[in-house]
Write a protein that holds these residues in place. Sequence first.
Motif, PDB file in Angstrom:
ATOM      1  N   GLY A   1       0.808  -1.209   0.000  1.00 50.35           N
ATOM      2  CA  GLY A   1       0.000   0.000   0.000  1.00 50.35           C
ATOM      3  C   GLY A   1       0.839   1.256   0.000  1.00 50.35           C
ATOM      4  O   GLY A   1       0.457   2.276  -0.583  1.00 50.35           O
ATOM      5  N   ALA A   2       2.003   1.196   0.666  1.00 51.33           N
ATOM      6  CA  ALA A   2       2.882   2.373   0.708  1.00 51.33           C
ATOM      7  C   ALA A   2       3.621   2.557  -0.607  1.00 51.33           C
ATOM      8  O   ALA A   2       3.637   3.647  -1.183  1.00 51.33           O
ATOM      9  CB  ALA A   2       3.867   2.226   1.865  1.00 51.33           C
ATOM     10  N   ILE A   3       4.224   1.485  -1.123  1.00 55.78           N
ATOM     11  CA  ILE A   3       5.026   1.597  -2.340  1.00 55.78           C
ATOM     12  C   ILE A   3       4.149   1.773  -3.576  1.00 55.78           C
ATOM     13  O   ILE A   3       4.519   2.466  -4.530  1.00 55.78           O
ATOM     14  CB  ILE A   3       5.944   0.356  -2.476  1.00 55.78           C
ATOM     15  N   GLY A   4       2.957   1.154  -3.566  1.00 53.01           N
ATOM     16  CA  GLY A   4       2.091   1.237  -4.746  1.00 53.01           C
ATOM     17  C   GLY A   4       1.595   2.631  -5.057  1.00 53.01           C
ATOM     18  O   GLY A   4       1.210   2.915  -6.193  1.00 53.01           O
ATOM     19  N   GLY A   5       1.594   3.523  -4.065  1.00 47.03           N
ATOM     20  CA  GLY A   5       1.115   4.876  -4.300  1.00 47.03           C
ATOM     21  C   GLY A   5       2.098   5.771  -5.030  1.00 47.03           C
ATOM     22  O   GLY A   5       1.725   6.866  -5.463  1.00 47.03           O
ATOM     23  N   PHE A   6       3.339   5.327  -5.180  1.00 47.68           N
ATOM     24  CA  PHE A   6       4.316   6.136  -5.909  1.00 47.68           C
ATOM     25  C   PHE A   6       3.930   6.247  -7.384  1.00 47.68           C
ATOM     26  O   PHE A   6       3.413   5.304  -7.984  1.00 47.68           O
ATOM     27  CB  PHE A   6       5.714   5.509  -5.808  1.00 47.68           C
ATOM     28  N   ASN A   7       4.215   7.402  -7.960  1.00 49.97           N
ATOM     29  CA  ASN A   7       4.008   7.656  -9.394  1.00 49.97           C
ATOM     30  C   ASN A   7       2.564   7.449  -9.839  1.00 49.97           C
ATOM     31  O   ASN A   7       2.306   7.176 -11.013  1.00 49.97           O
ATOM     32  CB  ASN A   7       4.937   6.771 -10.247  1.00 49.97           C
ATOM     33  N   GLN A   8       1.625   7.565  -8.921  1.00 50.96           N
ATOM     34  CA  GLN A   8       0.211   7.493  -9.280  1.00 50.96           C
ATOM     35  C   GLN A   8      -0.343   8.910  -9.397  1.00 50.96           C
ATOM     36  O   GLN A   8      -0.143   9.735  -8.512  1.00 50.96           O
ATOM     37  CB  GLN A   8      -0.576   6.720  -8.210  1.00 50.96           C
ATOM     38  N   THR A   9      -1.029   9.180 -10.481  1.00 49.52           N
ATOM     39  CA  THR A   9      -1.669  10.483 -10.657  1.00 49.52           C
ATOM     40  C   THR A   9      -3.178  10.407 -10.481  1.00 49.52           C
ATOM     41  O   THR A   9      -3.819  11.442 -10.332  1.00 49.52           O
ATOM     42  CB  THR A   9      -1.356  11.046 -12.052  1.00 49.52           C
ATOM     43  N   SER A  10      -3.728   9.217 -10.499  1.00 54.58           N
ATOM     44  CA  SER A  10      -5.166   9.045 -10.316  1.00 54.58           C
ATOM     45  C   SER A  10      -5.501   9.052  -8.823  1.00 54.58           C
ATOM     46  O   SER A  10      -4.911   8.300  -8.041  1.00 54.58           O
ATOM     47  CB  SER A  10      -5.632   7.739 -10.956  1.00 54.58           C
ATOM     48  N   LEU A  11      -6.449   9.904  -8.423  1.00 54.42           N
ATOM     49  CA  LEU A  11      -6.823   9.982  -7.011  1.00 54.42           C
ATOM     50  C   LEU A  11      -7.506   8.705  -6.540  1.00 54.42           C
ATOM     51  O   LEU A  11      -7.342   8.308  -5.386  1.00 54.42           O
ATOM     52  CB  LEU A  11      -7.752  11.178  -6.783  1.00 54.42           C
ATOM     53  N   THR A  12      -8.275   8.061  -7.415  1.00 54.74           N
ATOM     54  CA  THR A  12      -8.934   6.809  -7.014  1.00 54.74           C
ATOM     55  C   THR A  12      -7.912   5.714  -6.732  1.00 54.74           C
ATOM     56  O   THR A  12      -8.053   4.961  -5.768  1.00 54.74           O
ATOM     57  CB  THR A  12      -9.911   6.345  -8.112  1.00 54.74           C
ATOM     58  N   LYS A  13      -6.855   5.644  -7.550  1.00 55.93           N
ATOM     59  CA  LYS A  13      -5.808   4.649  -7.289  1.00 55.93           C
ATOM     60  C   LYS A  13      -5.025   4.981  -6.029  1.00 55.93           C
ATOM     61  O   LYS A  13      -4.640   4.083  -5.267  1.00 55.93           O
ATOM     62  CB  LYS A  13      -4.865   4.555  -8.493  1.00 55.93           C
ATOM     63  N   LEU A  14      -4.783   6.266  -5.799  1.00 56.09           N
ATOM     64  CA  LEU A  14      -4.106   6.668  -4.569  1.00 56.09           C
ATOM     65  C   LEU A  14      -4.920   6.274  -3.344  1.00 56.09           C
ATOM     66  O   LEU A  14      -4.372   5.761  -2.356  1.00 56.09           O
ATOM     67  CB  LEU A  14      -3.869   8.182  -4.574  1.00 56.09           C
ATOM     68  N   MET A  15      -6.236   6.481  -3.394  1.00 51.51           N
ATOM     69  CA  MET A  15      -7.082   6.106  -2.268  1.00 51.51           C
ATOM     70  C   MET A  15      -7.158   4.590  -2.119  1.00 51.51           C
ATOM     71  O   MET A  15      -7.292   4.066  -1.013  1.00 51.51           O
ATOM     72  CB  MET A  15      -8.486   6.695  -2.441  1.00 51.51           C
ATOM     73  N   ALA A  16      -7.061   3.863  -3.242  1.00 55.15           N
ATOM     74  CA  ALA A  16      -7.058   2.395  -3.175  1.00 55.15           C
ATOM     75  C   ALA A  16      -5.811   1.888  -2.464  1.00 55.15           C
ATOM     76  O   ALA A  16      -5.889   1.027  -1.576  1.00 55.15           O
ATOM     77  CB  ALA A  16      -7.144   1.811  -4.585  1.00 55.15           C
ATOM     78  N   TYR A  17      -4.641   2.421  -2.824  1.00 50.53           N
ATOM     79  CA  TYR A  17      -3.403   1.996  -2.162  1.00 50.53           C
ATOM     80  C   TYR A  17      -3.372   2.461  -0.707  1.00 50.53           C
ATOM     81  O   TYR A  17      -2.800   1.783   0.156  1.00 50.53           O
ATOM     82  CB  TYR A  17      -2.193   2.506  -2.931  1.00 50.53           C
ATOM     83  N   SER A  18      -3.987   3.616  -0.439  1.00 52.68           N
ATOM     84  CA  SER A  18      -4.118   4.059   0.949  1.00 52.68           C
ATOM     85  C   SER A  18      -4.958   3.074   1.753  1.00 52.68           C
ATOM     86  O   SER A  18      -4.642   2.744   2.895  1.00 52.68           O
ATOM     87  CB  SER A  18      -4.754   5.443   0.983  1.00 52.68           C
ATOM     88  N   SER A  19      -6.030   2.575   1.135  1.00 47.59           N
ATOM     89  CA  SER A  19      -6.885   1.590   1.811  1.00 47.59           C
ATOM     90  C   SER A  19      -6.137   0.295   2.083  1.00 47.59           C
ATOM     91  O   SER A  19      -6.310  -0.327   3.142  1.00 47.59           O
ATOM     92  CB  SER A  19      -8.123   1.321   0.950  1.00 47.59           C
TER      93      SER A  19
ATOM     94  N   ILE B   1       6.072   6.292   4.455  1.00 42.33           N
ATOM     95  CA  ILE B   1       6.139   6.285   2.988  1.00 42.33           C
ATOM     96  C   ILE B   1       4.791   6.699   2.402  1.00 42.33           C
ATOM     97  O   ILE B   1       4.728   7.470   1.433  1.00 42.33           O
ATOM     98  CB  ILE B   1       6.558   4.889   2.476  1.00 42.33           C
ATOM     99  N   SER B   2       3.705   6.196   2.996  1.00 43.33           N
ATOM    100  CA  SER B   2       2.380   6.572   2.483  1.00 43.33           C
ATOM    101  C   SER B   2       2.091   8.047   2.702  1.00 43.33           C
ATOM    102  O   SER B   2       1.349   8.666   1.929  1.00 43.33           O
ATOM    103  CB  SER B   2       1.296   5.717   3.146  1.00 43.33           C
ATOM    104  N   LEU B   3       2.680   8.640   3.731  1.00 43.70           N
ATOM    105  CA  LEU B   3       2.518  10.082   3.933  1.00 43.70           C
ATOM    106  C   LEU B   3       3.132  10.879   2.794  1.00 43.70           C
ATOM    107  O   LEU B   3       2.713  12.019   2.530  1.00 43.70           O
ATOM    108  CB  LEU B   3       3.174  10.511   5.247  1.00 43.70           C
ATOM    109  N   TYR B   4       4.096  10.284   2.097  1.00 45.91           N
ATOM    110  CA  TYR B   4       4.741  10.987   0.989  1.00 45.91           C
ATOM    111  C   TYR B   4       3.734  11.331  -0.100  1.00 45.91           C
ATOM    112  O   TYR B   4       3.709  12.460  -0.609  1.00 45.91           O
ATOM    113  CB  TYR B   4       5.882  10.139   0.412  1.00 45.91           C
ATOM    114  N   PHE B   5       2.899  10.340  -0.493  1.00 48.52           N
ATOM    115  CA  PHE B   5       2.001  10.681  -1.599  1.00 48.52           C
ATOM    116  C   PHE B   5       0.803  11.499  -1.129  1.00 48.52           C
ATOM    117  O   PHE B   5       0.101  12.084  -1.954  1.00 48.52           O
ATOM    118  CB  PHE B   5       1.581   9.456  -2.432  1.00 48.52           C
ATOM    119  N   TYR B   6       0.564  11.588   0.188  1.00 53.86           N
ATOM    120  CA  TYR B   6      -0.397  12.593   0.658  1.00 53.86           C
ATOM    121  C   TYR B   6       0.214  13.993   0.566  1.00 53.86           C
ATOM    122  O   TYR B   6      -0.439  14.955   0.161  1.00 53.86           O
ATOM    123  CB  TYR B   6      -0.809  12.312   2.098  1.00 53.86           C
ATOM    124  N   LEU B   7       1.476  14.084   0.952  1.00 49.12           N
ATOM    125  CA  LEU B   7       2.163  15.375   0.866  1.00 49.12           C
ATOM    126  C   LEU B   7       2.350  15.811  -0.584  1.00 49.12           C
ATOM    127  O   LEU B   7       2.326  17.007  -0.890  1.00 49.12           O
ATOM    128  CB  LEU B   7       3.535  15.286   1.555  1.00 49.12           C
TER     129      LEU B   7
END
Length: 340
Positions: free
Chosen positions: A160-178, A283-289
Motif C-alpha cells: 500500500g505504501a510503495i504502490g502509491g508512488f508515481n500514481q496520478t489518479s486519485l482513485t488509485k491513490l485512495m485504493a493503495y491508501s486503503s 512512505i504513504s505520507l509521501y504521496f499525501y504530501l
Amino acid sequence: MFNNSYKIMFLLILMMGTMITISSNSWLSAWMGLEINLLSFIPLMNDNNLMSTESSLKYFLIQALASTVFIFFSIFLMLENFYSIQINLSYAKILILSAILLKMGAAPFHFWFPSVMQGLMWTNAYILMTWQKIAPIFILSYVIYKPLIIFCAISSAICGAIGGFNQTSLTKLMAYSSINHMGWMLIAMLKNESMWILYFIFYSLLNFTVILLFKMFNMSHINQMFSMLMNSKPLKFMTFFNLLSLGGLPPFLGFIPKWLIIQSLTFENQYLLLMILIVSALISLYFYLRMGYTAFMLNYTEMNWTLTYQYNKILMNLYLICSSMSIFGLYSISFIYIML
C-alpha cells in the motif's frame, strides 16, 4: 446515486447481507450473507459507462472465485465438526483465510483492488473501501491463523505504501491508501476486537471527509487539485490537513488508532513489526504530501478574476463539520481526558 429508487433498494439489501454475515453462527449462513452483499453491490457499481461496467465485471469475477473457495473449504470444516472426519484443519483454515483476504483486497491478494477502484464513482468507491470490508474482516476474526495474518498485514502495509508512488489518479491513490490501512487493521484485529473496530470507525470517518471533497469538486487526478482549490485558502488548508490526518500524522485525529496499535506492539516488544508499520506509514505520507506541496509552494498563483464553483451547500457544511473533527479531534479528546 440515490436518485433512483432501485439503488436505494439495493443499498438496503447490501446492508442486510453484511448484517446476515456478522450475525451468522454457521459457515453456510455467513457465505449466504456474502453472496447477498455481492449481488446487491453489482447494480450499484454500474453507472452506465464503460469503466464502471468493466469494474463491476472484474469485481464479480474476483468475488465469485473467492466465494467458491470459501464455501468449498467451509464444507470441509462443517464435515469435520458434524461427522468427525479427520482432515488437516490448518490447510482448510489457510485457504478460507486466503479467500477472505482476496475479498477484502488485502496484499498479496490486492491485484484487483486499484483497477476496480479506478472505474468507480466516488460514492461507490467509498462503499468498496469501507462497508464492503466489514463482513470479511468479521469472518477473519473468527478464524485467526496468526502467521498468515501477520504476513498479509506486513505485505499490505508495504504494498500500500510503495504502490502509491508515481500514481496520478486519485482513485488509485485512495485504493493503495486503503490497502496500507488494511495492514494496520489486521494487526489491530490480532490484539482485540475493540481495537480494530475503533480503527475502522476512525478510518471510515476520515475517508468520508476526503472523498466528500473529491465528490463535490468532481476530482479524479492530482493536477485538478492545484487549480480547483486555488481560490480558497481555508479550503485548501483543510483539505491537506485532512489528507495528513488520514495518513496518521500527529496531532490530527487519524493518529489516535495508530497510537493505540503502536502502544500495544511496544508493550509486547514486537519492535520489528512496529518498525515495518511505521516506515510504511511514513512512505504513504509521501504521496499525501505530494498532493499538497506543489499547490502550496511550487505552483502557487493568485487569480486575477473571480472564479466561483457551484457545489451543494449541505455537502460543504458537512465537509466543514467532518474536517473540524478530523483536524481538532485529538485536541478535543485530550482536553476531555485531562478534564476528567
